[in-house]
Scaffold this motif. Structure first.
Motif, mmCIF file in Angstrom:
data_model
loop_
_atom_site.group_PDB
_atom_site.id
_atom_site.type_symbol
_atom_site.label_atom_id
_atom_site.label_comp_id
_atom_site.label_asym_id
_atom_site.label_seq_id
_atom_site.Cartn_x
_atom_site.Cartn_y
_atom_site.Cartn_z
ATOM 1 N N ASP A 190 0.824 -0.391 0.210
ATOM 2 C CA ASP A 190 -0.079 -0.228 -0.435
ATOM 3 C C ASP A 190 0.802 1.128 -0.408
ATOM 4 O O ASP A 190 1.968 0.961 -0.220
ATOM 5 N N ALA A 191 0.119 2.372 0.318
ATOM 6 C CA ALA A 191 1.114 3.431 0.236
ATOM 7 C C ALA A 191 1.812 3.711 1.304
ATOM 8 O O ALA A 191 3.389 3.588 1.097
ATOM 9 N N GLU A 192 2.178 3.053 2.572
ATOM 10 C CA GLU A 192 2.950 2.997 3.508
ATOM 11 C C GLU A 192 3.711 2.227 3.573
ATOM 12 O O GLU A 192 5.580 2.624 3.034
ATOM 13 N N ALA A 204 8.260 3.646 2.082
ATOM 14 C CA ALA A 204 9.313 2.713 2.580
ATOM 15 C C ALA A 204 9.847 2.554 1.643
ATOM 16 O O ALA A 204 11.426 2.720 1.843
ATOM 17 N N VAL A 205 9.570 1.384 0.675
ATOM 18 C CA VAL A 205 10.537 1.349 -1.132
ATOM 19 C C VAL A 205 10.649 3.062 -0.905
ATOM 20 O O VAL A 205 12.181 2.787 -1.570
ATOM 21 N N ALA A 206 10.721 3.907 -1.678
ATOM 22 C CA ALA A 206 10.503 4.637 -2.082
ATOM 23 C C ALA A 206 12.173 5.385 -1.276
ATOM 24 O O ALA A 206 13.291 6.442 -2.136
ATOM 25 N N ALA A 207 12.224 5.674 0.097
ATOM 26 C CA ALA A 207 13.509 5.926 1.151
ATOM 27 C C ALA A 207 14.305 5.104 0.488
ATOM 28 O O ALA A 207 15.425 5.624 0.993
ATOM 29 N N PRO A 209 1.362 3.468 -7.256
ATOM 30 C CA PRO A 209 2.199 3.834 -8.044
ATOM 31 C C PRO A 209 3.512 3.138 -7.773
ATOM 32 O O PRO A 209 4.746 3.288 -8.135
ATOM 33 N N LEU A 210 3.908 2.442 -6.732
ATOM 34 C CA LEU A 210 5.046 1.679 -6.318
ATOM 35 C C LEU A 210 5.918 0.569 -7.909
ATOM 36 O O LEU A 210 6.656 0.858 -7.983
#
Length: 305
Positions: A66-68, A72-75, A93-94
């Motif tokens: 999900d968004a959370e 975390a992956v974006a970081a 968007p992941l």
């Protein structure tokens, strides 16, 4: 490249270790949350979570991407995402977050057996050749262009668990090659060709053996559902798990009829017989089929009754 890895069960471990040992930077791991296992329902990390901890790699545990999870992956600022049996869908968007997108190691020769249980359904169908594919992840289920594949001749008598273990090792080598090719710009993906077949997650009922079918078809289902969800039948109304079985001699046993020939417990089928080697009666541990037979108190035992 900076790589994020998403996976959960044991078959994902060879790929995780291959990425960790590569020239690339494994920046994070996504896996499913701890599961309650055993009779005492003890919360236990997934095999991938445990391996990531040993490797000292940051881990996100989630059952939904999900968004959370996306934040975390974006970081981690990944260049590439790698999925091996995570157990959930990667959506936007992941999906578009890594610079090179996501690739998926799948244990079949796509487009044959798209879905959660490709090895199991391949064996149930009687496929004698299967394999592993690495493809680009797209929104549609297992439908992306394929970077590479490894073919695998299924050994006679091999169970789904044994085939999956072999494909996990072969697939990890293929995955490492594709990752390197993406990094150096030489990777080429081709569209899938052929009619897709589906391999949905198996239910317990999928392990029920139908002894009206020919022996080879019964054994295909036995091998395809071993060890999970487990092949089984009923005898005198009691569930009997079949843990080891093989093709038997030609006899006059009717479909489902049980008999002892020498030291072998045989079951008749629609064509031929099957030898039961190891079984597990309800409420008991695994035992030799001959020992189970000696303790059976049924005048005319039949499997499936």
């Amino acid at each position: 490249m900076r790589i994020v890895f998403a996976g959960t069960p044991e078959p994902a471990l060879p790929s995780l270790r291959a990425v960790a040992a590569s020239a690339h930077d494994l920046v994070g791991v996504v896996t499913r949350t701890d599961a309650a296992l055993g009779r005492k329902r003890v919360l236990t990390p997934s095999p991938v979570a445990a391996a990531a901890a040993e490797l000292g790699v940051p881990v996100v545990k989630t059952d939904r991407l999900d968004a959370e999870a996306t934040d975390a992956v974006a970081a981690w600022r990944p260049d590439l995402g790698v999925v091996v049996a995570y157990g959930g869908l990667v959506r936007e968007p992941l999906l578009s977050l890594p610079r090179h997108g996501w690739i998926n190691l799948h244990f079949s020769l796509l487009p044959r057996w798209r879905g959660a249980a490709p090895v199991q359904w391949a064996l149930i169908a009687g496929d004698r050749v299967t394999g592993a594919s690495v493809f680009r992840l797209v929104p549609a289920l297992d439908a992306g262009d394929v970077y590479g594949e490894r073919r695998y001749a299924v050994p006679r008598g091999a169970t789904a668990g044994e085939v999956l273990a072999a494909l996990a090792d072969d697939g990890a080598e293929l995955l490492a090659e594709v990752v390197d090719a993406i990094a150096d710009g030489t990777a080429v993906a081709r569209p899938q060709e052929g009619e897709p077949t589906l391999a949905p997650k198996l239910a317990i009922a999928d392990g029920l053996l139908d002894f009206a079918e020919p022996a080879e078809r019964v054994l295909d289902r036995f091998r395809g559902t071993t060890p999970e969800p487990g092949a089984h039948t009923t005898v005198d109304g009691q569930r009997l798990k079949v843990l080891a079985a093989l093709r038997g001699p030609e006899t006059a046993l009717a479909p489902g009829a049980l008999g002892l020939v020498g030291r072998d417990v045989l079951v008749g089928t629609g064509e031929g017989t099957i030898v039961l080697r190891t079984v597990q009666p309800a409420g008991k541990g695994p035992m030799a089929a001959a020992d189970w037979w000696r303790g059976l108190r049924v005048a005319d035992p039949r499997a499936g009754s």
